[in-house]
Design a protein around this motif. Structure first.
Motif, PDB file in Angstrom:
ATOM      1  N   ALA A  58       0.784  -1.321   0.060  1.00  0.00           N
ATOM      2  CA  ALA A  58      -0.117  -0.050   0.068  1.00  0.00           C
ATOM      3  C   ALA A  58       0.908   1.296  -0.183  1.00  0.00           C
ATOM      4  CB  ALA A  58      -0.859   0.064   1.222  1.00  0.00           C
ATOM      5  N   LEU A  59       1.946   1.144   0.935  1.00  0.00           N
ATOM      6  CA  LEU A  59       2.986   2.358   0.933  1.00  0.00           C
ATOM      7  C   LEU A  59       3.599   2.692  -0.399  1.00  0.00           C
ATOM      8  CD1 LEU A  59       4.191   1.806   4.599  1.00  0.00           C
ATOM      9  CD2 LEU A  59       2.584   3.847   3.866  1.00  0.00           C
ATOM     10  N   ALA A  60       3.895   1.417  -1.121  1.00  0.00           N
ATOM     11  CA  ALA A  60       4.488   1.637  -2.358  1.00  0.00           C
ATOM     12  C   ALA A  60       3.849   2.260  -3.525  1.00  0.00           C
ATOM     13  CB  ALA A  60       5.052   0.570  -2.724  1.00  0.00           C
ATOM     14  N   HIS A  61       2.317   2.259  -3.219  1.00  0.00           N
ATOM     15  CA  HIS A  61       1.430   3.138  -4.207  1.00  0.00           C
ATOM     16  C   HIS A  61       1.502   4.699  -4.021  1.00  0.00           C
ATOM     17  CE1 HIS A  61       0.331  -1.007  -5.080  1.00  0.00           C
ATOM     18  NE2 HIS A  61      -0.126  -0.451  -6.194  1.00  0.00           N
ATOM     19  N   LEU A  62       1.849   5.162  -2.992  1.00  0.00           N
ATOM     20  CA  LEU A  62       1.718   6.552  -2.605  1.00  0.00           C
ATOM     21  C   LEU A  62       2.850   7.648  -3.648  1.00  0.00           C
ATOM     22  CD1 LEU A  62       1.872   6.759   1.299  1.00  0.00           C
ATOM     23  CD2 LEU A  62       0.045   6.755  -0.473  1.00  0.00           C
ATOM     24  N   PRO A  63       4.041   6.963  -3.942  1.00  0.00           N
ATOM     25  CA  PRO A  63       4.814   7.614  -4.914  1.00  0.00           C
ATOM     26  C   PRO A  63       4.089   8.024  -6.288  1.00  0.00           C
ATOM     27  CG  PRO A  63       6.290   6.278  -3.839  1.00  0.00           C
ATOM     28  CD  PRO A  63       4.725   5.710  -3.422  1.00  0.00           C
ATOM     29  N   ALA A  64       3.394   6.967  -6.704  1.00  0.00           N
ATOM     30  CA  ALA A  64       2.663   6.816  -8.018  1.00  0.00           C
ATOM     31  C   ALA A  64       1.452   8.186  -7.735  1.00  0.00           C
ATOM     32  CB  ALA A  64       2.067   5.710  -8.634  1.00  0.00           C
ATOM     33  N   ALA A  65       0.870   8.192  -6.648  1.00  0.00           N
ATOM     34  CA  ALA A  65      -0.117   9.100  -6.226  1.00  0.00           C
ATOM     35  C   ALA A  65       0.463  10.685  -6.629  1.00  0.00           C
ATOM     36  CB  ALA A  65      -0.998   8.990  -5.079  1.00  0.00           C
ATOM     37  N   ILE A  66       1.578  10.789  -5.832  1.00  0.00           N
ATOM     38  CA  ILE A  66       2.290  12.018  -5.868  1.00  0.00           C
ATOM     39  C   ILE A  66       2.726  12.530  -7.316  1.00  0.00           C
ATOM     40  CG2 ILE A  66       4.476  13.087  -5.128  1.00  0.00           C
ATOM     41  CD1 ILE A  66       4.119  11.373  -2.451  1.00  0.00           C
ATOM     42  N   ALA A  67       3.319  11.319  -8.077  1.00  0.00           N
ATOM     43  CA  ALA A  67       3.582  11.564  -9.335  1.00  0.00           C
ATOM     44  C   ALA A  67       2.681  12.022 -10.278  1.00  0.00           C
ATOM     45  CB  ALA A  67       4.226  10.369 -10.113  1.00  0.00           C
ATOM     46  N   LEU A  68       1.262  11.645  -9.889  1.00  0.00           N
ATOM     47  CA  LEU A  68       0.268  12.009 -10.910  1.00  0.00           C
ATOM     48  C   LEU A  68      -0.464  13.492 -10.338  1.00  0.00           C
ATOM     49  CD1 LEU A  68      -1.996   8.781 -10.658  1.00  0.00           C
ATOM     50  CD2 LEU A  68      -0.851  10.055 -12.549  1.00  0.00           C
ATOM     51  N   GLY A  69       0.394  14.007  -9.467  1.00  0.00           N
ATOM     52  CA  GLY A  69       0.011  15.448  -8.828  1.00  0.00           C
ATOM     53  C   GLY A  69      -0.968  15.422  -7.900  1.00  0.00           C
ATOM     54  N   LEU A  70      -1.354  14.244  -7.296  1.00  0.00           N
ATOM     55  CA  LEU A  70      -2.445  14.433  -6.238  1.00  0.00           C
ATOM     56  C   LEU A  70      -2.074  14.872  -5.008  1.00  0.00           C
ATOM     57  CD1 LEU A  70      -4.006  10.630  -7.296  1.00  0.00           C
ATOM     58  CD2 LEU A  70      -4.855  13.158  -7.797  1.00  0.00           C
ATOM     59  N   PRO A  71      -2.711  15.641  -4.525  1.00  0.00           N
ATOM     60  CA  PRO A  71      -2.545  16.222  -3.002  1.00  0.00           C
ATOM     61  C   PRO A  71      -2.851  15.006  -1.925  1.00  0.00           C
ATOM     62  CG  PRO A  71      -4.653  16.989  -3.757  1.00  0.00           C
ATOM     63  CD  PRO A  71      -3.924  16.221  -4.923  1.00  0.00           C
ATOM     64  N   LEU A  72      -2.020  14.528  -1.237  1.00  0.00           N
ATOM     65  CA  LEU A  72      -2.030  13.549  -0.288  1.00  0.00           C
ATOM     66  C   LEU A  72      -2.791  14.151   0.969  1.00  0.00           C
ATOM     67  CD1 LEU A  72       1.326  11.470  -0.444  1.00  0.00           C
ATOM     68  CD2 LEU A  72      -1.049  10.856  -1.370  1.00  0.00           C
ATOM     69  N   THR A  73      -4.050  14.376   0.689  1.00  0.00           N
ATOM     70  CA  THR A  73      -4.927  14.701   1.803  1.00  0.00           C
ATOM     71  C   THR A  73      -5.089  13.532   2.752  1.00  0.00           C
ATOM     72  OG1 THR A  73      -6.864  14.319   0.527  1.00  0.00           O
ATOM     73  CG2 THR A  73      -6.106  16.510   0.456  1.00  0.00           C
ATOM     74  N   PRO A  74      -5.684  13.862   3.934  1.00  0.00           N
ATOM     75  CA  PRO A  74      -5.874  12.573   4.966  1.00  0.00           C
ATOM     76  C   PRO A  74      -6.682  11.618   4.282  1.00  0.00           C
ATOM     77  CG  PRO A  74      -5.552  14.522   6.083  1.00  0.00           C
ATOM     78  CD  PRO A  74      -5.539  15.016   4.845  1.00  0.00           C
ATOM     79  N   PRO A  75      -8.103  12.227   3.680  1.00  0.00           N
ATOM     80  CA  PRO A  75      -8.793  11.150   3.067  1.00  0.00           C
ATOM     81  C   PRO A  75      -8.071  10.291   1.919  1.00  0.00           C
ATOM     82  CG  PRO A  75      -9.928  13.344   3.507  1.00  0.00           C
ATOM     83  CD  PRO A  75      -8.472  13.365   3.741  1.00  0.00           C
ATOM     84  N   LEU A  76      -7.313  10.935   1.131  1.00  0.00           N
ATOM     85  CA  LEU A  76      -7.098  10.368   0.054  1.00  0.00           C
ATOM     86  C   LEU A  76      -5.751   9.167   0.650  1.00  0.00           C
ATOM     87  CD1 LEU A  76      -6.542   9.898  -3.358  1.00  0.00           C
ATOM     88  CD2 LEU A  76      -5.038  11.757  -3.114  1.00  0.00           C
ATOM     89  N   LEU A  77      -4.916   9.746   1.262  1.00  0.00           N
ATOM     90  CA  LEU A  77      -4.111   8.775   2.046  1.00  0.00           C
ATOM     91  C   LEU A  77      -4.875   7.638   2.417  1.00  0.00           C
ATOM     92  CD1 LEU A  77      -1.091   8.691   2.584  1.00  0.00           C
ATOM     93  CD2 LEU A  77      -1.517   9.770   4.896  1.00  0.00           C
ATOM     94  N   GLY A  78      -5.689   7.901   3.539  1.00  0.00           N
ATOM     95  CA  GLY A  78      -6.494   6.587   3.978  1.00  0.00           C
ATOM     96  C   GLY A  78      -7.130   5.923   2.930  1.00  0.00           C
ATOM     97  N   PHE A  79      -7.710   6.402   1.932  1.00  0.00           N
ATOM     98  CA  PHE A  79      -8.201   5.552   0.957  1.00  0.00           C
ATOM     99  C   PHE A  79      -7.284   4.700   0.207  1.00  0.00           C
ATOM    100  CE2 PHE A  79      -8.827   5.714  -3.802  1.00  0.00           C
ATOM    101  CZ  PHE A  79      -9.931   4.848  -4.052  1.00  0.00           C
ATOM    102  N   LEU A  80      -6.030   5.409  -0.327  1.00  0.00           N
ATOM    103  CA  LEU A  80      -4.791   4.625  -0.818  1.00  0.00           C
ATOM    104  C   LEU A  80      -4.519   3.438  -0.047  1.00  0.00           C
ATOM    105  CD1 LEU A  80      -2.992   7.627  -2.710  1.00  0.00           C
ATOM    106  CD2 LEU A  80      -4.572   5.928  -3.844  1.00  0.00           C
ATOM    107  N   LEU A  81      -4.082   3.819   1.180  1.00  0.00           N
ATOM    108  CA  LEU A  81      -3.931   2.722   1.988  1.00  0.00           C
ATOM    109  C   LEU A  81      -4.688   1.762   2.484  1.00  0.00           C
ATOM    110  CD1 LEU A  81      -1.754   4.933   4.742  1.00  0.00           C
ATOM    111  CD2 LEU A  81      -0.704   3.659   2.756  1.00  0.00           C
ATOM    112  N   ILE A  82      -5.964   1.904   2.527  1.00  0.00           N
ATOM    113  CA  ILE A  82      -6.959   1.083   2.885  1.00  0.00           C
ATOM    114  C   ILE A  82      -7.160   0.145   1.497  1.00  0.00           C
ATOM    115  CG2 ILE A  82      -9.625   0.583   3.387  1.00  0.00           C
ATOM    116  CD1 ILE A  82      -9.198   3.040   5.240  1.00  0.00           C
ATOM    117  N   GLN A  83      -7.469   0.699   0.362  1.00  0.00           N
ATOM    118  CA  GLN A  83      -7.870  -0.055  -0.932  1.00  0.00           C
ATOM    119  C   GLN A  83      -6.360  -0.962  -1.107  1.00  0.00           C
ATOM    120  OE1 GLN A  83      -7.734   2.229  -4.525  1.00  0.00           O
ATOM    121  NE2 GLN A  83      -9.867   1.478  -4.887  1.00  0.00           N
ATOM    122  N   ASN A  84      -5.298  -0.472  -1.287  1.00  0.00           N
ATOM    123  CA  ASN A  84      -4.267  -1.270  -1.823  1.00  0.00           C
ATOM    124  C   ASN A  84      -4.093  -2.312  -0.536  1.00  0.00           C
ATOM    125  OD1 ASN A  84      -3.376  -0.175  -4.362  1.00  0.00           O
ATOM    126  ND2 ASN A  84      -3.363   1.533  -3.196  1.00  0.00           N
TER     127      ASN A  84
END
Length: 174
Positions: free
Chosen positions: A114-140
């Protein structure tokens, strides 16, 4: 832990070795795809607008990198290492690895996945807001638990099939 690859290396029929991998892999992928879709639908109101506007990674990349490379790195590599460490040091190489080491290996490798997917989100220009961070971590993490279970019970190819199926489901729905 990789029945199809082992059969190829031993000169046996890889097709016969893959038969027991297919159904669990597809079912796991459908379950994973359903989980990820439900989480996305439930989370959508909380996610930043940039998430919806982000250009998705090409499907071929998701299949090749996600479905194959990530499974080799995370399940066959990291999860196997963690399980071996538990068996080697936690139970001093006695018997088969205990279920607690399997669970720990699945849990830790799922979090790393799950953590390894965070750099891809950053590369897409997504702001790592708490809801988005939680979403990415839970989903993955949730899918990684499914893939980890499949790897443990059936082998690497079942996890790969599930991962490929998840990406296919998400592409069809999205």
């Amino acid at each position: 832990m990789a029945p199809g690859a082992e059969a190829l290396a031993d000169g046996r029929s890889w097709r016969k070795a893959m038969v027991p991998q297919l159904l669990p892999g597809v079912v796991g992928g459908l379950i994973g795809g359903g989980l990820l879709t439900a989480i996305t639908l439930l989370s959508r109101p909380l996610l930043p607008p940039a998430y919806e506007a982000a250009e998705p990674t090409p499907l071929l990349v998701r299949f090749l990198y996600g479905g194959i490379t990530e499974e080799i790195l995370i399940r066959w590599g990291l999860m196997t290492l963690l399980l071996w460490l538990g068996w080697r040091f936690g139970q001093q190489r006695q018997g088969k690895p205990q279920i607690r080491w399997v669970v720990a290996a699945i849990a830790v490798s799922s979090l790393v996945f799950a953590l390894a997917h965070l750099p891809a989100a950053i590369a897409l220009g997504l702001p790592l807001t708490p809801p988005l961070l939680g979403f990415l971590l839970i989903q993955n993490s949730l899918f990684a638990v499914v893939a980890g279970y499949l790897f443990w019970r059936y082998g690497l190819e079942a996890a790969m099939i599930a991962h490929l199926t998840v990406h296919a489901v998400l592409a069809l729905i999205g």
